[in-house]
Design a protein around this motif. Sequence first.
Motif, PDB file in Angstrom:
ATOM      1  N   ARG A   1      -9.034   8.090   5.834  1.00 31.73           N
ATOM      2  CA  ARG A   1      -9.427   8.008   7.445  1.00 31.73           C
ATOM      3  C   ARG A   1      -8.846   8.729   7.930  1.00 31.73           C
ATOM      4  NH1 ARG A   1      -7.113   4.698  10.809  1.00 31.73           N
ATOM      5  NH2 ARG A   1      -5.352   2.892  10.036  1.00 31.73           N
ATOM      6  N   SER A   2      -9.527   8.991   9.111  1.00 31.79           N
ATOM      7  CA  SER A   2      -8.675  10.125  10.140  1.00 31.79           C
ATOM      8  C   SER A   2      -8.261   8.970  11.360  1.00 31.79           C
ATOM      9  CB  SER A   2      -9.430  10.966  10.693  1.00 31.79           C
ATOM     10  OG  SER A   2     -10.222  11.966   9.948  1.00 31.79           O
ATOM     11  N   ALA A   3      -6.620   9.340  11.457  1.00 33.53           N
ATOM     12  CA  ALA A   3      -6.458   8.142  12.375  1.00 33.53           C
ATOM     13  C   ALA A   3      -6.494   8.446  13.981  1.00 33.53           C
ATOM     14  CB  ALA A   3      -4.597   7.782  12.147  1.00 33.53           C
ATOM     15  N   ALA A   4      -7.395   7.842  14.429  1.00 35.95           N
ATOM     16  CA  ALA A   4      -8.271   8.426  15.886  1.00 35.95           C
ATOM     17  C   ALA A   4      -7.265   8.769  16.888  1.00 35.95           C
ATOM     18  CB  ALA A   4      -8.868   6.750  16.467  1.00 35.95           C
ATOM     19  N   GLY A   5      -6.991  10.130  16.975  1.00 35.30           N
ATOM     20  CA  GLY A   5      -6.866  10.994  18.158  1.00 35.30           C
ATOM     21  C   GLY A   5      -5.257  11.567  18.197  1.00 35.30           C
ATOM     22  N   SER A   6      -4.620  11.022  16.922  1.00 38.59           N
ATOM     23  CA  SER A   6      -3.753  11.773  16.436  1.00 38.59           C
ATOM     24  C   SER A   6      -3.634  13.601  15.405  1.00 38.59           C
ATOM     25  CB  SER A   6      -2.966  10.695  14.923  1.00 38.59           C
ATOM     26  OG  SER A   6      -4.053   9.943  14.477  1.00 38.59           O
ATOM     27  N   GLY A   7      -4.877  13.381  14.733  1.00 38.59           N
ATOM     28  CA  GLY A   7      -4.549  14.461  14.130  1.00 38.59           C
ATOM     29  C   GLY A   7      -4.190  14.178  12.853  1.00 38.59           C
TER      30      GLY A   7
ATOM     31  N   ALA B   1       0.724  -1.214  -0.024  1.00 38.17           N
ATOM     32  CA  ALA B   1       0.166  -0.149  -0.347  1.00 38.17           C
ATOM     33  C   ALA B   1       0.548   1.571  -0.169  1.00 38.17           C
ATOM     34  CB  ALA B   1      -1.330  -0.249   1.053  1.00 38.17           C
ATOM     35  N   THR B   2       0.366   1.764  -0.715  1.00 39.60           N
ATOM     36  CA  THR B   2       1.014   3.722  -1.107  1.00 39.60           C
ATOM     37  C   THR B   2      -0.005   4.531  -0.224  1.00 39.60           C
ATOM     38  OG1 THR B   2       1.959   3.291  -2.490  1.00 39.60           O
ATOM     39  CG2 THR B   2       2.458   5.075  -2.035  1.00 39.60           C
ATOM     40  N   ASN B   3       0.788   5.018   1.022  1.00 39.56           N
ATOM     41  CA  ASN B   3       0.043   5.788   2.075  1.00 39.56           C
ATOM     42  C   ASN B   3       0.385   7.327   1.974  1.00 39.56           C
ATOM     43  OD1 ASN B   3      -1.727   3.915   2.187  1.00 39.56           O
ATOM     44  ND2 ASN B   3      -0.855   2.329   3.656  1.00 39.56           N
ATOM     45  N   LEU B   4       0.028   8.337   2.921  1.00 38.41           N
ATOM     46  CA  LEU B   4       0.791   9.442   2.828  1.00 38.41           C
ATOM     47  C   LEU B   4      -0.600  10.180   3.624  1.00 38.41           C
ATOM     48  CD1 LEU B   4       1.620  12.172   1.896  1.00 38.41           C
ATOM     49  CD2 LEU B   4      -0.147  12.479   0.210  1.00 38.41           C
ATOM     50  N   PHE B   5       0.962  10.457   4.889  1.00 41.33           N
ATOM     51  CA  PHE B   5       0.179  11.144   6.224  1.00 41.33           C
ATOM     52  C   PHE B   5       0.236  12.489   6.167  1.00 41.33           C
ATOM     53  CE2 PHE B   5       1.150   6.324   7.477  1.00 41.33           C
ATOM     54  CZ  PHE B   5      -0.089   6.203   8.179  1.00 41.33           C
ATOM     55  N   VAL B   6      -1.141  13.319   6.547  1.00 40.16           N
ATOM     56  CA  VAL B   6      -1.299  14.633   6.564  1.00 40.16           C
ATOM     57  C   VAL B   6      -1.631  14.645   8.321  1.00 40.16           C
ATOM     58  CG1 VAL B   6      -2.501  16.482   5.478  1.00 40.16           C
ATOM     59  CG2 VAL B   6      -1.068  14.448   4.313  1.00 40.16           C
ATOM     60  N   ALA B   7      -1.075  15.534   8.507  1.00 47.54           N
ATOM     61  CA  ALA B   7      -1.211  16.529  10.006  1.00 47.54           C
ATOM     62  C   ALA B   7      -2.043  17.182   9.757  1.00 47.54           C
ATOM     63  CB  ALA B   7      -0.013  17.717  10.675  1.00 47.54           C
ATOM     64  N   GLY B   8      -3.732  17.059   8.900  1.00 53.86           N
ATOM     65  CA  GLY B   8      -4.569  17.942   9.301  1.00 53.86           C
ATOM     66  C   GLY B   8      -6.164  17.340   9.187  1.00 53.86           C
ATOM     67  N   THR B   9      -7.094  17.761   8.754  1.00 56.68           N
ATOM     68  CA  THR B   9      -8.565  17.307   7.759  1.00 56.68           C
ATOM     69  C   THR B   9      -8.652  16.893   7.528  1.00 56.68           C
ATOM     70  OG1 THR B   9      -8.694  19.652   7.054  1.00 56.68           O
ATOM     71  CG2 THR B   9      -8.657  19.524   9.752  1.00 56.68           C
TER      72      THR B   9
ATOM     73  N   ASN C   1      -9.605  -0.648   7.003  1.00 58.22           N
ATOM     74  CA  ASN C   1      -9.227   0.186   5.836  1.00 58.22           C
ATOM     75  C   ASN C   1     -10.772   0.686   6.010  1.00 58.22           C
ATOM     76  OD1 ASN C   1      -8.529  -0.518   3.062  1.00 58.22           O
ATOM     77  ND2 ASN C   1     -10.210  -2.391   3.283  1.00 58.22           N
ATOM     78  N   ALA C   2     -10.508   2.291   4.745  1.00 60.09           N
ATOM     79  CA  ALA C   2     -11.601   2.316   4.023  1.00 60.09           C
ATOM     80  C   ALA C   2     -11.599   2.666   2.987  1.00 60.09           C
ATOM     81  CB  ALA C   2     -11.392   4.067   5.567  1.00 60.09           C
ATOM     82  N   PHE C   3     -13.049   2.111   2.875  1.00 60.31           N
ATOM     83  CA  PHE C   3     -13.716   1.746   0.794  1.00 60.31           C
ATOM     84  C   PHE C   3     -14.360   2.710   0.997  1.00 60.31           C
ATOM     85  CE2 PHE C   3     -16.190  -1.775   2.077  1.00 60.31           C
ATOM     86  CZ  PHE C   3     -15.503  -2.330   3.269  1.00 60.31           C
ATOM     87  N   CYS C   4     -14.769   2.593  -0.435  1.00 63.44           N
ATOM     88  CA  CYS C   4     -16.295   2.692  -1.058  1.00 63.44           C
ATOM     89  C   CYS C   4     -16.746   1.699  -1.184  1.00 63.44           C
ATOM     90  CB  CYS C   4     -16.262   4.108  -2.466  1.00 63.44           C
ATOM     91  SG  CYS C   4     -17.360   4.339  -2.900  1.00 63.44           S
ATOM     92  N   SER C   5     -18.777   1.925  -0.618  1.00 62.48           N
ATOM     93  CA  SER C   5     -18.533   0.719  -0.293  1.00 62.48           C
ATOM     94  C   SER C   5     -19.732  -0.099  -1.995  1.00 62.48           C
ATOM     95  CB  SER C   5     -20.166   0.653   0.080  1.00 62.48           C
ATOM     96  OG  SER C   5     -21.262   1.902  -0.285  1.00 62.48           O
ATOM     97  N   GLU C   6     -18.845   1.282  -2.580  1.00 57.16           N
ATOM     98  CA  GLU C   6     -20.315   1.247  -4.981  1.00 57.16           C
ATOM     99  C   GLU C   6     -19.044   0.457  -5.406  1.00 57.16           C
ATOM    100  OE1 GLU C   6     -22.473   1.736  -4.453  1.00 57.16           O
ATOM    101  OE2 GLU C   6     -23.127   0.991  -6.750  1.00 57.16           O
ATOM    102  N   CYS C   7     -17.801   0.843  -5.500  1.00 54.54           N
ATOM    103  CA  CYS C   7     -15.913   0.383  -5.927  1.00 54.54           C
ATOM    104  C   CYS C   7     -15.064  -0.763  -5.085  1.00 54.54           C
ATOM    105  CB  CYS C   7     -16.152   1.457  -7.092  1.00 54.54           C
ATOM    106  SG  CYS C   7     -15.319   2.507  -6.135  1.00 54.54           S
ATOM    107  N   GLY C   8     -15.584   0.073  -4.419  1.00 61.02           N
ATOM    108  CA  GLY C   8     -14.152  -0.855  -3.437  1.00 61.02           C
ATOM    109  C   GLY C   8     -12.808   0.142  -3.259  1.00 61.02           C
ATOM    110  N   GLY C   9     -12.973   0.896  -4.090  1.00 62.64           N
ATOM    111  CA  GLY C   9     -11.612   2.379  -4.109  1.00 62.64           C
ATOM    112  C   GLY C   9     -11.591   2.086  -2.423  1.00 62.64           C
ATOM    113  N   ARG C  10      -9.834   2.322  -2.322  1.00 60.84           N
ATOM    114  CA  ARG C  10      -9.707   3.009  -0.841  1.00 60.84           C
ATOM    115  C   ARG C  10      -9.941   4.087  -1.115  1.00 60.84           C
ATOM    116  NH1 ARG C  10      -4.671   0.338   1.967  1.00 60.84           N
ATOM    117  NH2 ARG C  10      -5.595   0.292   3.119  1.00 60.84           N
ATOM    118  N   VAL C  11     -10.553   4.645   0.681  1.00 62.31           N
ATOM    119  CA  VAL C  11     -10.919   6.624   0.285  1.00 62.31           C
ATOM    120  C   VAL C  11      -9.441   6.867   2.041  1.00 62.31           C
ATOM    121  CG1 VAL C  11     -12.028   6.100  -0.561  1.00 62.31           C
ATOM    122  CG2 VAL C  11     -13.051   5.928   1.719  1.00 62.31           C
TER     123      VAL C  11
END
Length: 138
Positions: free
Chosen positions: A86-92, A43-51, A74-84
């Motif tokens: 998510r906010s990482a709880a408590g970390s901002g 998986a290729t992920n980008l972490f952003v401090a933000g909203t 895993n956060a995803f669209c229930s229509e197509c399964g594409g990943r979207v």
Amino acid sequence: METKTLTGSCLCGSVRYTVQGEPQRAFHCHCSRCRKSTGTGHATNLFVAGTLTWDAGEALVRHFKVPEAERFTNAFCSECGGRVPRSAAGSGMVMIPMGSLDDDPGTGADLPGLAGSLVVQRPRASRVQRDAGLKNKP
Ligand SMILES: [Zn+2]
Ligand SMILES: [Zn+2]
């Protein structure tokens, strides 16, 4: 680092989002959970401090938390399964699956984890051309 506004969408386009904040780090994760959730080698992920703001399709977003995992979700669209994202709880922090981005997040200089990666150095235009080519296939 500077604040950026990044937008993206799922495969079917029903879910659209905007993330505003400072990109912290980006990386390829090869763990078994990332492999299973993407069906690919990493998986290729980008972490952003933000909203994270949903611009469309929030009701379609589903979250699957691995029961025995501390955080892995895993956060995803229930229509197509594409990943979207998510906010990482408590970390901002917002975690963005980089393949869902519609904006170029910037090149290697400000994303040390991906310096030299094709993911951030491929110009958007070439992706558009490739996508156009795919549409011509049967
Ligand atoms: Zn979708
Ligand atoms: Zn992983």
